[in-house]
Design an enzyme around this catalytic site. Structure first.
Site, PDB file in Angstrom:
ATOM      1  N   LYS A 187       0.850  -1.196   0.000  1.00 47.43           N
ATOM      2  CA  LYS A 187       0.000   0.000   0.000  1.00 47.43           C
ATOM      3  C   LYS A 187       0.882   1.242   0.000  1.00 47.43           C
ATOM      4  O   LYS A 187       1.667   1.461   0.915  1.00 47.43           O
ATOM      5  CB  LYS A 187      -0.915  -0.009   1.224  1.00 47.43           C
ATOM      6  CG  LYS A 187      -1.818   1.209   1.336  1.00 47.43           C
ATOM      7  CD  LYS A 187      -2.692   1.114   2.579  1.00 47.43           C
ATOM      8  CE  LYS A 187      -3.567   2.337   2.745  1.00 47.43           C
ATOM      9  NZ  LYS A 187      -4.415   2.243   3.960  1.00 47.43           N
ATOM     10  N   LYS A 240      -2.292  -1.451  -3.649  1.00 46.66           N
ATOM     11  CA  LYS A 240      -3.146  -0.270  -3.559  1.00 46.66           C
ATOM     12  C   LYS A 240      -2.271   0.973  -3.635  1.00 46.66           C
ATOM     13  O   LYS A 240      -1.293   1.064  -2.892  1.00 46.66           O
ATOM     14  CB  LYS A 240      -3.925  -0.302  -2.236  1.00 46.66           C
ATOM     15  CG  LYS A 240      -4.844   0.889  -2.012  1.00 46.66           C
ATOM     16  CD  LYS A 240      -5.516   0.841  -0.652  1.00 46.66           C
ATOM     17  CE  LYS A 240      -6.406   2.055  -0.468  1.00 46.66           C
ATOM     18  NZ  LYS A 240      -7.023   2.110   0.861  1.00 46.66           N
TER      19      LYS A 240
END
Length: 315
Positions: A187, A240
């Protein structure tokens, strides 16, 4: 690693099959905000709402009829606290959905950004820095609360070191060996989270998240973060934002032999909506194109705000 955890329900088997992307491999985010009196449309995310504990039930019912099986629930407490867990709110929101719709697979995002007064994903020490160990302890307590409330899966998004191993220990030692962990394993600190932070009331009150989210320039850290979470017991991994991490999906999968999904984040979704609003593309066609690219890149599943329209868009 407990391989059987990913085989325990038809919904999980559909999500993680080796087939190309199809509606049963899409995950729909949901927002439930304790402070709301009624559901609230999000202008930045067409077709997305912030719900109450009651209105979310109608939304889930509609989504189920449209063919959605997996949901990622974001819980937004009405009272911000750095030292307590809103157990009753969590129990009511999760339990309400699972009681009425036991067939859904309900993942719960595990983070502190919507709960804390400062909006960071971990607890702060006296100098205002993230305290990793106390953060992991609190996050694991929340994960157990989610499981006790009926969560089918836990999805830690905080990016603290050691949180997957800690979650796995607390779940296993409390009779939740069957509950999988879908980790936000790679992420990035990103400019594409703005509409989400509005929905989740999670904008940092000071500073940014550079000390715990990955620098987008750092490929080695990106791969190591997912490898670490795999070694700590994650059952599913994730990148992400999806589009800015698309080159990492296949390398992570090859390095870990685990399912790797992508999160088409709020800024990506909103960008397509804005293009369509100004007549530069057809929204559905642009969504389909991005989904096809995620599939081409090797994504095992996709979290997207348009999962509820999966059958329509992929037909």
């Amino acid at each position: 690693m407990g391989l059987r955890r990913n085989r325990t329900s038809p919904a999980l088997r559909n999500l993680l099959s080796s087939e190309s992307l199809h509606p049963k491999k899409l995950v729909q985010p949901l927002f439930v905000a304790e402070s709301l009196a009624d559901r609230e449309a999000m202008s930045s995310l067409p077709g997305v709402f912030r719900d109450t504990k009651q209105t979310v039930l109608s939304q889930v019912e509609s989504d189920l009829k449209a063919g959605t099986e997996h949901f990622l629930l974001f819980l937004v407490p009405g009272h911000k606290s750095d030292d307590s867990i809103p157990v009753q709110f969590y129990e009511d929101a999760i339990g309400g959905i699972k009681k009425k719709f036991p067939e859904v697979f309900l993942w719960i995002d595990t983070c502190l950004c919507s709960l804390t007064s400062h909006g960071h994903c971990g607890l702060l020490d006296k100098k205002g820095r993230i305290d990793n160990d106390s953060s992991v302890k609190r996050l694991s307590e929340i994960a157990l609360c989610y499981a006790n409330s009926g969560a089918d899966g836990i999805s830690p998004s905080d990016m603290m070191d050691g949180r997957v191993a800690s979650h796995r220990r607390i779940l296993d030692s409390n009779g939740f060996e069957h509950v999988p962990v879908m980790s936000y394993s790679t992420k990035f600190k990103s400019n594409f989270y703005g509409p989400f932070r509005e929905a989740a009331e999670s904008t940092p009150g000071h500073g940014d998240r550079s000390s715990y989210q990955i620098d987008v320039r750092n490929r080695e850290d990106s791969l190591l973060s997912s490898l670490r979470d795999a070694q700590e017991g994650a059952d599913l991994l994730m990148v992400k934002p999806g589009m800015t991490a698309i080159d990492l999906i296949r390398p992570i999968r090859e390095a870990t032999d685990l399912p790797v999904g992508a999160y088409q984040v709020s800024g990506e979704y909103a960008s397509l909506a804005l293009l369509a609003e100004n007549g530069f593309c057809k929204f559905e066609d642009a969504l389909r194109e991005t989904w096809q690219v995620f599939s081409r890149a090797g994504a095992s599943y996709l979290i997207t705000y348009a999962a509820r329209r999966g059958k329509e868009i992929l037909s």
